[in-house]
Design an enzyme around this catalytic site. Structure first.
Site, PDB file in Angstrom:
ATOM      1  N   VAL A   1      16.132  -7.280 -31.319  1.00 14.21           N
ATOM      2  CA  VAL A   1      16.888  -8.003 -32.115  1.00 14.21           C
ATOM      3  C   VAL A   1      16.462  -8.582 -33.341  1.00 14.21           C
ATOM      4  O   VAL A   1      14.962  -9.823 -32.824  1.00 14.21           O
ATOM      5  CB  VAL A   1      17.781  -8.946 -31.237  1.00 14.21           C
ATOM      6  CG1 VAL A   1      18.316 -10.464 -32.315  1.00 14.21           C
ATOM      7  CG2 VAL A   1      18.853  -9.334 -30.317  1.00 14.21           C
TER       8      VAL A   1
ATOM      9  N   LEU B   1      15.237 -20.175 -25.772  1.00 11.64           N
ATOM     10  CA  LEU B   1      15.900 -19.164 -26.011  1.00 11.64           C
ATOM     11  C   LEU B   1      16.090 -19.041 -27.422  1.00 11.64           C
ATOM     12  O   LEU B   1      16.406 -20.152 -28.160  1.00 11.64           O
ATOM     13  CB  LEU B   1      17.244 -19.517 -25.123  1.00 11.64           C
ATOM     14  CG  LEU B   1      17.429 -19.268 -23.813  1.00 11.64           C
ATOM     15  CD1 LEU B   1      18.131 -19.746 -23.325  1.00 11.64           C
ATOM     16  CD2 LEU B   1      16.475 -18.323 -23.556  1.00 11.64           C
ATOM     17  N   HIS B   2      16.351 -17.890 -28.073  1.00 15.04           N
ATOM     18  CA  HIS B   2      16.401 -17.594 -28.757  1.00 15.04           C
ATOM     19  C   HIS B   2      18.062 -15.934 -29.212  1.00 15.04           C
ATOM     20  O   HIS B   2      17.991 -16.489 -28.362  1.00 15.04           O
ATOM     21  CB  HIS B   2      15.283 -17.325 -30.394  1.00 15.04           C
ATOM     22  CG  HIS B   2      14.485 -16.521 -29.613  1.00 15.04           C
ATOM     23  ND1 HIS B   2      14.987 -14.841 -29.552  1.00 15.04           N
ATOM     24  CD2 HIS B   2      13.888 -16.112 -29.508  1.00 15.04           C
ATOM     25  CE1 HIS B   2      14.682 -14.283 -28.281  1.00 15.04           C
ATOM     26  NE2 HIS B   2      13.206 -14.558 -28.442  1.00 15.04           N
ATOM     27  N   ASP B   3      18.028 -15.828 -30.484  1.00 21.43           N
ATOM     28  CA  ASP B   3      19.279 -14.874 -30.434  1.00 21.43           C
ATOM     29  C   ASP B   3      18.808 -13.745 -29.777  1.00 21.43           C
ATOM     30  O   ASP B   3      20.454 -12.627 -28.820  1.00 21.43           O
ATOM     31  CB  ASP B   3      19.984 -14.129 -32.069  1.00 21.43           C
ATOM     32  CG  ASP B   3      20.720 -15.719 -32.615  1.00 21.43           C
ATOM     33  OD1 ASP B   3      20.893 -16.280 -32.142  1.00 21.43           O
ATOM     34  OD2 ASP B   3      20.946 -15.214 -34.068  1.00 21.43           O
ATOM     35  N   GLY B   4      17.982 -12.847 -29.499  1.00 23.10           N
ATOM     36  CA  GLY B   4      17.397 -11.780 -28.624  1.00 23.10           C
ATOM     37  C   GLY B   4      18.210 -12.069 -27.493  1.00 23.10           C
ATOM     38  O   GLY B   4      17.966 -11.017 -26.755  1.00 23.10           O
ATOM     39  N   HIS B   5      17.184 -13.415 -26.864  1.00 20.93           N
ATOM     40  CA  HIS B   5      17.823 -13.413 -25.086  1.00 20.93           C
ATOM     41  C   HIS B   5      19.195 -13.506 -25.008  1.00 20.93           C
ATOM     42  O   HIS B   5      19.626 -13.004 -24.545  1.00 20.93           O
ATOM     43  CB  HIS B   5      17.325 -14.888 -24.594  1.00 20.93           C
ATOM     44  CG  HIS B   5      16.258 -15.346 -24.567  1.00 20.93           C
ATOM     45  ND1 HIS B   5      14.650 -16.103 -25.627  1.00 20.93           N
ATOM     46  CD2 HIS B   5      14.949 -14.866 -24.225  1.00 20.93           C
ATOM     47  CE1 HIS B   5      13.206 -16.039 -25.595  1.00 20.93           C
ATOM     48  NE2 HIS B   5      13.462 -15.412 -23.981  1.00 20.93           N
TER      49      HIS B   5
ATOM     50  N   ASP C   1       8.862  -6.036 -26.011  1.00 20.80           N
ATOM     51  CA  ASP C   1       7.124  -6.394 -24.850  1.00 20.80           C
ATOM     52  C   ASP C   1       7.098  -5.512 -24.639  1.00 20.80           C
ATOM     53  O   ASP C   1       7.815  -5.098 -23.014  1.00 20.80           O
ATOM     54  CB  ASP C   1       7.560  -7.794 -23.927  1.00 20.80           C
ATOM     55  CG  ASP C   1       8.154  -8.583 -24.951  1.00 20.80           C
ATOM     56  OD1 ASP C   1       6.765  -9.154 -25.860  1.00 20.80           O
ATOM     57  OD2 ASP C   1       8.984  -9.634 -24.511  1.00 20.80           O
TER      58      ASP C   1
ATOM     59  N   GLU D   1      13.292  -4.691 -25.257  1.00 16.61           N
ATOM     60  CA  GLU D   1      11.661  -3.622 -25.128  1.00 16.61           C
ATOM     61  C   GLU D   1      10.948  -3.923 -26.401  1.00 16.61           C
ATOM     62  O   GLU D   1      10.003  -3.481 -27.058  1.00 16.61           O
ATOM     63  CB  GLU D   1      12.976  -2.496 -26.585  1.00 16.61           C
ATOM     64  CG  GLU D   1      13.874  -2.051 -25.074  1.00 16.61           C
ATOM     65  CD  GLU D   1      14.418  -1.053 -26.163  1.00 16.61           C
ATOM     66  OE1 GLU D   1      14.653  -0.557 -27.716  1.00 16.61           O
ATOM     67  OE2 GLU D   1      15.587   0.673 -25.187  1.00 16.61           O
TER      68      GLU D   1
ATOM     69  N   ARG E   1       7.718 -17.234 -30.271  1.00  9.35           N
ATOM     70  CA  ARG E   1       6.762 -17.907 -30.881  1.00  9.35           C
ATOM     71  C   ARG E   1       6.554 -18.028 -32.842  1.00  9.35           C
ATOM     72  O   ARG E   1       6.113 -18.093 -33.258  1.00  9.35           O
ATOM     73  CB  ARG E   1       5.403 -16.910 -30.627  1.00  9.35           C
ATOM     74  CG  ARG E   1       5.035 -17.433 -29.051  1.00  9.35           C
ATOM     75  CD  ARG E   1       3.840 -16.408 -28.317  1.00  9.35           C
ATOM     76  NE  ARG E   1       3.299 -16.556 -27.884  1.00  9.35           N
ATOM     77  CZ  ARG E   1       3.297 -16.514 -26.245  1.00  9.35           C
ATOM     78  NH1 ARG E   1       4.079 -15.291 -26.176  1.00  9.35           N
ATOM     79  NH2 ARG E   1       3.508 -16.730 -25.201  1.00  9.35           N
TER      80      ARG E   1
END
EC number: 6.3.2.1
Length: 284
Positions: free
Chosen positions: A176, A33-37, A150, A148, A187
């Site tokens: 994000v 997980l990162h801030d996007g998740h 992907d 968005e 990745r």
């Protein structure tokens, strides 16, 4: 926060929440997980009372030469971040749980998945839509949030939801970015310092294309040349594809952008063995 590993327990938990008239939002992830998740969780909680996160590195969506074995698995860290973000339950099945011996049913979305990622990664989207269909049936959400970034995946899932009448609202979440504009991705950790520095070329290229469109450029060939030229200014960047597509059908646009239409500018660029995806939405 509950951690559930079996299908029956997850279905029972979701059903009990539905009986209690709670609105459920699911955030499907592969972990790392990162801030996007975490932004997806935040968005889920705007649309639902309870956020359920799935963490599952899905073997069906990895090709034979791809990074399934080395895909980062950081479950304890992920669980801590998820709980802090407001997740009430993590569903974390094993591959054997979702794909037991004898499993032979797959979900395929045809036209939308033919080009781009679908062409470069045969079988990838069949794996994605199959697992998402299963996760919808297991977690029983009212809403499901997908990033968005992907873009082709999001389009395929929306089409599957519509065609198969899933009673789930698909909520798209904005990309994000890091402070320098690079889209956050699990990745990104594979990039070495030189690659990481040059990776900003993706977002820079999109901004240049957006500016050209805002100033009246409508010729697709010209716009693709502008994008390609800027990407090639980064010595370590190797484009896989650069395209402008219809936002709904994902069909490539060949000539001119038309008024009152919505498009996506797509970029996929390799830095060494790492593939980075980015895109922007254009509404005319």
């Amino acid at each position: 926060m509950k951690i559930i590993e079996t299908v029956s327990e997850m279905q029972h938990f979701s059903e009990s929440l539905r009986i209690a008239e709670k609105r459920l939002g699911v955030v499907p992830t592969m972990g790392a997980l990162h801030d996007g998740h975490l932004s997806l969780v935040k968005l889920a909680l705007k649309h639902a009372d309870v956020a359920i996160m799935t963490i599952f590195v899905n073997p069906l969506q990895f090709g034979p030469s791809e990074d399934f074995a080395k895909y980062p698995r950081t479950f304890e860290r992920d669980a801590m971040l998820a709980e802090k973000a407001g997740v009430s339950c993590i569903f974390a099945p094993t591959p054997e749980t979702l794909y037991p011996s004898g499993f032979q049913t797959h979900v395929t979305v045809d036209e939308i998945t033919q080009g781009f990622e679908g062409e470069l990664r045969p079988g990838h989207f069949r794996g994605v839509t199959t697992v998402v269909a299963k996760l919808f049936n297991i977690t029983k959400p009212h809403v499901a949030v997908f990033g968005e970034k992907d873009a082709q995946q999001l389009a395929a899932i929306r089409k599957m939801q519509k065609d198969l009448n899933f009673d789930v609202e698909i909520v798209p979440a904005p990309i994000v970015r890091e402070t320098d504009g690079l889209a956050k991705s699990s990745r990104n950790i594979y990039l070495n310092p030189a690659e990481r520095k040059q990776a900003v070329v993706l977002n820079e290229s999109l901004e240049i294309a957006k500016s050209a469109i805002q100033h009246g450029e409508r010729n697709v060939k010209t716009l693709l040349e502008v994008l390609n030229r800027h990407i090639q200014s980064a010595p370590l960047a190797e484009p896989d594809y650069i395209a402008i597509v219809d936002a709904e059908s994902f069909q490539p646009v060949q000539e001119e952008l038309l008024a009152e239409e919505t498009y996506l500018v797509l970029l996929t660029v390799r830095f060494g063995s790492t593939r980075l995806l980015d895109n922007c939405r254009i509404e005319l």
